[in-house]
Motif scaffolding. Sequence first.
Motif, short mmCIF file in Angstrom:
data_model
loop_
_atom_site.label_atom_id
_atom_site.label_comp_id
_atom_site.label_asym_id
_atom_site.label_seq_id
_atom_site.Cartn_x
_atom_site.Cartn_y
_atom_site.Cartn_z
N PHE A 666 0.79 -1.23 0.00
CA PHE A 666 0.00 0.00 0.00
C PHE A 666 0.82 1.28 0.00
N SER A 667 2.11 1.21 0.25
CA SER A 667 2.91 2.44 0.31
C SER A 667 4.31 2.20 -0.22
N THR A 668 4.71 3.05 -1.18
CA THR A 668 6.08 3.04 -1.69
C THR A 668 6.54 4.49 -1.81
N GLU A 669 7.52 4.88 -1.01
CA GLU A 669 7.95 6.27 -0.94
C GLU A 669 9.47 6.37 -1.08
N LEU A 670 9.93 7.49 -1.64
CA LEU A 670 11.35 7.82 -1.56
C LEU A 670 11.56 8.53 -0.24
#
Length: 880
Positions: A666-670
């Motif tokens: 549900f979450s992929t962030e730099l």
Amino acid sequence: MSMTGKEIRDSFLHFFAQQGHQIVPSASLIPASDPTLMFTNAGMVSFKNIFLDLEKPTQRRVVNSQKCLRVSGKHNDLEEVGRDTYHHTFFEMLGNWSFGDYYKKEAISWAWQLLTEVWKLPKDKLWATVYNTDDEAEDWWRTLTDINEAQILRFAEKDNFWEMGETGPCGPCSEIHIDRGPGICEKENTPGHTCSVNGNCPRYMELWNLVFIQYNRSADQSLSELPAKHVDTGMGMERITSILQGARGNYDTDLLRDVIRAMEELSGKRYGSDPEQDISFRVIADHARAAAFVIADGVVPTNDGRGYVLRRIMRRALRHGRLLGFEAPFFSHATESVVRLMGAAYPELIERKDYVTEVVRTEEVRFSDTLGRGLSLLEQEIYSVRKSGQTTLTGDAAFRLYDTYGFPLDLTEDFLSSEGLTLDRAGFDQAMDEQRARAREGQKGTVYISAGLTDLRSRFAGDRIVEWESEVLAVLVNGEPRTNAVRAGEEVEIVTAETPFYGESGGQVGDTGRIETSRGDIVEVLDTLKPQPFLVVHRGRVQQGALQTGDRVRLVINAERREAIRLNHSATHVLHSALRELLGPHVRQAGSLVTPDRLRFDFTHTSPVKDEVLERIEDMVNAHIRENAEVTSQEMSLNDALKSGALAFFGEKYGERVRVIKMGDFSTELCGGTHITRTGDIGLFKLKAEAGVASGVRRVEATTGDGALEWVRQREKVLKEVGTILKGTEEDAVEKLEKLLAERRDLEKQLAQLQNKLAGSQSDEITARVRKVNGVNVVASRVEGVEDKALREMADKLRDKLQPAVVVLGTVQGDRALLLVGVSKEITKTHHAGNIIKQIAPIVGGGGGGRPDFAQAGGKDVARLDEALRKVYELVEKGS
């Protein structure tokens, strides 16, 4: 058939791609990591750290079309836009770069080839300039091209030497100009003027600047050769398009004409039919481009910083919309035409189209309110000018309207002109210069750079490390490097080769802890900063012993505090994903703060989030926490990360290699911050508040883990105390409170009825005491036992009944005197309520102000209330 703007942009990029350049996308208008710049104002901004040797280039040759904005600092064209056909706030800069690869020979050869062979510009109309000692560049112009040698000119530093700043990388440049022919320059036949290159003459237009960065300027102003030489070129897209399309000015090209055409259709007026109208068309077209791009890059209208600049741009455009006759909102139509025109080249416009439109519409509605307030304040200033016997409005007054209330300067000048008055423009300019100086002061670079520490590097040991040994590279006291030891009691800043301390960035606060030596020396670390991507600075106080550069030290973070921060930081990622899923993909992070006890998350959204939606967001975040999903960290190239769908967090500086934080599916962030290993570590997530912080930006505050549990317990405790006070339990507290409030409303209603009866009985008595003064009904009377609201209603009724009238009422409330002034609107030019109150309020020891037709004040000297009321008749007789 001439080339379109899109074809010109594409052909430029394609030409240099054929010469081995990598086409790179435009950087954001918000500089990634440059505290000295408010906006990206040139193509080289993205590559500044390469020129400073702070970053290594991943590609030796690159080319792009960079979006730029020049509205602050020395590059400020805002007030000039619209007055001619070539000034802009927003523009595109076409540029090709060599980072230690090719140099003058190739840059000059390719520039000539593109201009004359690909774009077929007439060779006899092109002129080249070089720095007056740059024999190499002149030789290449003579031998590589077939330019007329008489059209190669030499100029001094002012025109042909480029410098990044007072010190640092610099070098000569070679500019290419085009002769647009006779009839272009309005000064052509003016005695003393000669049309010439670099002669402040529009006939000779600069097309392209080829900068050769080969020197380093030292503090003593001496020049030394750089180990690597670079090429940095810049060509204004609007200028070259106007030449290739045979347009008389930039606004006649298809880069801007479609935006103007949309405004023609909406207004029913035609561009080119009236010089004054044309100014407004050009302002709207330029400012629509600027607003659309700035908003798409994450800025919203506010009262400070970048948001303040955006608001000034938009309100100037809205002001010119009024001049074209627009009464209903129109500016979003202009920005929508920008999206249609430029969305293919800049996809972020299409991606954020709805958001841009909503922010623009909201600001336009707000400006209508501002315009009303500004006109009222301007009327007061005009009255004061006339009262003092002057004919000029002070620059300070005009700047206050401009700066504090958003009232456009040209609107102020228009109103003054219609009243036969003038503006102290010099005073206004001085006030503006002082504000710019304050802004520049607030944008200075970090003390660590000015202290000459650009060669230092400190590596973050990792977010799972709580202790580490390293070497002290630098110690600073009051921003100055200290060569000898610092001792107990001194406040210091310490740089080490490696550190487990996280420096404040991306919204996460810096770590605290201690630095110690084997000798027993201890420095308490109170904060950790990250002023540059490569530099971590520990700020603290020496507790015991002494410390100096070269010492081996052990660095120990406050692990419990770090853990609390870790929970809150990871929760922002989960929250971000929930917001995007439940509110829509337009949601983007606009700021954050992560501390041990709470998190604050700002995001782009145009309306308040309803309570039931907030509950769903909280439920979704806690559901993801209960999933106990794995949190993984992986390094990869920036391009690969973005292709994988990773979202970038606000305020971070990303290099070619980035760290991607993934939580479940549900979450992929730099993100470079500290994180948990599984979402279940967060424990509990509790939303505390939601509110608006700027146009188009909302804010939520929350807490996690032990902090969330403690917050819930505190709420339970308060609810229990409320139940006890109401002589009930927590369960029936709401019912009992509602009953109590209903009883209070009934009592307030009865009190209001009594107040109205009392006011009505006194109104009849007051009416009988009216005096006629110079044709105006005047009454100034004390009223007893009447509250604020009833007193205002009483004044309004008397003013309407007695018009033309000046009505002044006074009363005593506790230990304060209250004065109200009402003036019939038809006589406010001769009897201004605000000016009357300013003269009688000091008598009761107070102050106040208000509109021309209504004003009020209060004071502590109740004994002199009657004296203040008597003064009114004297003021009206004098014409105050």
